[in-house]
Scaffold this active site. Structure first.
Site, PDB file in Angstrom:
ATOM      1  N   ASP A 222      -9.262  91.079 104.152  1.00  0.00           N
ATOM      2  CA  ASP A 222      -8.983  89.792 103.502  1.00  0.00           C
ATOM      3  C   ASP A 222      -9.069  88.639 104.493  1.00  0.00           C
ATOM      4  OD1 ASP A 222      -8.014  88.028 101.342  1.00  0.00           O
ATOM      5  OD2 ASP A 222      -6.215  87.897 102.592  1.00  0.00           O
TER       6      ASP A 222
ATOM      7  N   GLU B 285       3.865 107.036 102.824  1.00  0.00           N
ATOM      8  CA  GLU B 285       4.254 105.768 103.429  1.00  0.00           C
ATOM      9  C   GLU B 285       3.323 105.415 104.591  1.00  0.00           C
ATOM     10  OE1 GLU B 285       7.371 106.996 100.794  1.00  0.00           O
ATOM     11  OE2 GLU B 285       6.272 108.120 102.308  1.00  0.00           O
TER      12      GLU B 285
ATOM     13  N   HIS C 135       9.348 108.951  96.181  1.00  0.00           N
ATOM     14  CA  HIS C 135      10.771 108.631  96.185  1.00  0.00           C
ATOM     15  C   HIS C 135      11.023 107.358  96.984  1.00  0.00           C
ATOM     16  CE1 HIS C 135      10.712 112.949  95.342  1.00  0.00           C
ATOM     17  NE2 HIS C 135      11.889 112.774  94.763  1.00  0.00           N
TER      18      HIS C 135
END
Length: 163
Positions: free
Chosen positions: A128, A114, A79
């Site tokens: 990265d 989350e 959601h």
């Protein structure tokens, strides 16, 4: 046997209906580890955790918070949530960067995804930014550490490991 919450009575994927659930304070903590080869960890320490791409941990913190806020755009049945608080903390634990993402809000659904997304994207950002130093860097053990609020009640990974 537990049932899957994202499967309807016809065995089709579905978003969970939270309409009748109560609003409660929800909190989740997730962590990821990034394992550096010893020489890379030493080089990062010597450089103050800065690379040619910039400050590694500060950038990963920003990326983790941004990712937590956009989890519903990445995970199909999450959601959209108005996150009230998100903190990403990164520290070295030996040759590992330990990332902890804590997310909280008052809502009808939890924030485990989350927190997991925030920790994961922070780890990916570290990879990265450091991959020029080594492609042997490993992202490991992304997991839920703790949660509270909601019908299923509290969870603490340390307590679960003792059982």
């Amino acid at each position: 046997m537990p049932s899957f919450s994202h499967i309807d009575s016809a065995n089709l994927p579905t978003m969970v209906d939270v309409g009748d659930k109560s609003v409660t304070k929800r909190m989740a903590v997730a962590e990821s580890r990034v394992r550096f080869p010893a020489e890379v960890a030493n080089a990062l320490r010597a450089q103050g955790f800065n690379t040619a791409k910039g400050p590694v941990f500060q950038t990963a913190i920003i990326a983790g918070v941004m990712a937590a806020k956009r989890t519903h755009e990445l995970i199909p049945f999450c959601h959209p949530l108005g996150i009230e608080n998100c903190k990403v903390h990164i520290e070295m634990d030996g040759d590992d960067a330990l990332i902890r993402c804590t997310v909280s809000l008052h809502h009808k659904t939890g924030v485990e995804m989350e927190a997991l997304t925030g920790a994961s994207v922070a780890a990916l950002t570290i990879y990265d930014m450091c991959k020029a130093l080594s492609h042997s860097i490993e992202i490991r053990s992304t997991k839920l550490v703790e949660k509270s609020g909601g019908r299923s009640g509290p969870f603490n990974a340390a307590d679960a490991e003792e059982r």
